[in-house]
Write a protein that holds these residues in place. Structure first.
Motif, short mmCIF file in Angstrom:
data_model
loop_
_atom_site.label_atom_id
_atom_site.label_comp_id
_atom_site.label_asym_id
_atom_site.label_seq_id
_atom_site.Cartn_x
_atom_site.Cartn_y
_atom_site.Cartn_z
N GLN A 108 4.21 69.08 33.08
CA GLN A 108 2.76 68.94 32.97
C GLN A 108 2.32 67.74 32.13
N ASP A 180 3.10 64.61 45.64
CA ASP A 180 2.60 64.81 44.28
C ASP A 180 3.62 65.46 43.34
N GLN A 181 4.91 65.33 43.66
CA GLN A 181 5.97 65.65 42.69
C GLN A 181 6.78 64.37 42.52
N SER A 219 8.20 59.57 44.16
CA SER A 219 7.83 60.88 44.69
C SER A 219 8.85 61.23 45.78
N PRO A 247 0.39 67.03 50.03
CA PRO A 247 0.41 67.64 48.69
C PRO A 247 1.33 68.86 48.67
N THR A 248 1.79 69.21 47.48
CA THR A 248 2.66 70.40 47.31
C THR A 248 2.00 71.63 47.91
N ARG A 256 7.91 77.52 41.91
CA ARG A 256 7.07 76.38 41.50
C ARG A 256 7.98 75.29 40.95
N ALA A 259 5.63 68.93 38.36
CA ALA A 259 4.96 67.84 39.07
C ALA A 259 5.47 66.47 38.59
N TYR A 260 5.60 66.32 37.28
CA TYR A 260 6.09 65.04 36.73
C TYR A 260 7.41 65.33 36.02
N SER A 261 8.51 65.05 36.72
CA SER A 261 9.81 65.52 36.22
C SER A 261 10.71 64.37 35.86
#
Ligand SMILES: NC(=O)c1ccc[n+]([C@@H]2O[C@H](COP(=O)([O-])OP(=O)(O)OC[C@H]3O[C@@H](n4cnc5c(N)ncnc54)[C@H](OP(=O)(O)O)[C@@H]3O)[C@@H](O)[C@H]2O)c1
Length: 297
Positions: A108, A180-181, A219, A247-248, A256, A259-261
């Protein structure tokens, strides 16, 4: 020369690790058929009989979505077994290198995560891997390295995003891929070399948690486009002509995902003494090797 026990022999990382570790000493590589990690007594007996100096655990329950409906099995393999391995390592004086994941974070924050940052898994897989990290830290505080990585792919092993895209790209006209990941696609060849170097550096690498991925950010959509561009440049005939970002929310999964990994790997690359190769460069290297091998008669 250290005596090394490698677990996860048949996985994509395990297969890349074996030759790298063999440069450091004799390696015994075990698959699930020889040591099932759900069996704590078998872990203790195997380690006690072999008395390795280094144990590398590349085995894990990696089915992120299935874990949501098999939490007990995921916990046994990812959460409990690393603790049993660490206890067995403590008994014989071995060092334990344990591989973990970016999924211990919630993704997050929007900035690359440091090893000491607060964790917050979003699903059962991440929770079970975090439990494994804690068990290792507790049972073997001074002789463990936890290496977190992310978005792993390699030529060997059961499957991964690159192999899936190559298969779909040769059978479908269009594809929809999540945009969006974001993360850092990481080639097993680079990860295995980094793990072997950390072991080789010995006491220069203090016990603790480290991050290692290829550098750069993508992404899943960017990654897919790059796979198709590189494969095409290498002469692979593709059927796919239209790749759409989605989008996811348009691709619901049981688990789940962050998103920003992105992991901050600075501390690790400072120790290694070389920068992590950019993901696109490593993708090119992997694909040229993989496509050459798979085209051989
Ligand atoms: N793949 C990724 O994108 C990713 C991302 C971040 C971190 N990681 C971590 O990186 C490490 C290596 O993952 P990978 O991608 O190489 O996974 P992989 O290809 O799925 O390999 C995992 C291996 O673990 C073995 N295994 C599973 N359950 C076992 C059990 N009960 N006893 C003994 N062995 C068992 C599997 O054996 P079988 O062949 O018999 O099934 C398989 O060979 C894991 O710690 C994973 O959590 C992976």
């Amino acid at each position: 020369m250290s005596q090394i026990l490698l677990l996860g022999r048949d996985g994509q990382l395990g297969q890349a690790l074996k030759p790298q570790l063999e440069a450091l000493g004799p390696v015994t590589a075990l698959g699930r058929d020889q040591l099932d990690l759900v069996d704590p007594a078998a872990i203790a007996e195997t380690v006690a009989a072999m008395r390795p100096q280094v144990i590398v655990n590349a085995a894990a329950y990696t089915a992120v979505d299935r874990a949501e409906s098999e939490p007990d099995l995921a916990q046994k393999i990812n959460g409990d077994a690393p603790g049993h391995l660490a206890m067995a390592a403590a008994q014989c004086g071995a060092q334990l290198i344990h591989v973990s994941t970016d999924y211990v974070f919630d993704g997050q924050q929007g900035v690359p995560r440091q090893p000491q940052d607060a964790t917050g898994p979003l699903g059962i897989y991440g929770l079970s891997k975090l439990a494994g990290e804690l068990a290792v830290q507790q049972a073997l505080p001074n002789r463990h390295l936890i290496v977190r990585t992310a978005w792993v792919y390699g030529a060997a092993g059961p499957g991964n995003f690159v192999k899936t895209m190559l298969r779909l790209g040769q059978s479908r006209p269009e594809l929809r891929v999540v945009q969006d990941q974001v993360g850092s696609p990481t080639w097993t060849g680079d990860l295995a070399a980094a793990i072997a170097t950390l072991i080789k550096l010995g006491p220069a690498v203090p016990a603790g948690t480290y991050h290692y991925t290829n550098s750069g950010v993508a992404s899943w959509y960017d990654f897919a486009i790059a796979i198709f561009e590189e494969a095409k440049a290498l002469g692979l005939p593709l059927t796919v002509t239209d790749v759409q970002p989605i989008p996811t929310s348009a691709y619901p999964t049981p688990a789940r995902r962050p998103a920003y990994s992105v992991l901050n790997c600075q501390q690790t690359t400072d120790l290694l003494g070389y920068p992590a190769p950019h993901w696109r460069q490593s993708l090119r290297t992997m694909l040229s090797q993989y496509l050459q091998e798979s085209q051989q008669p």
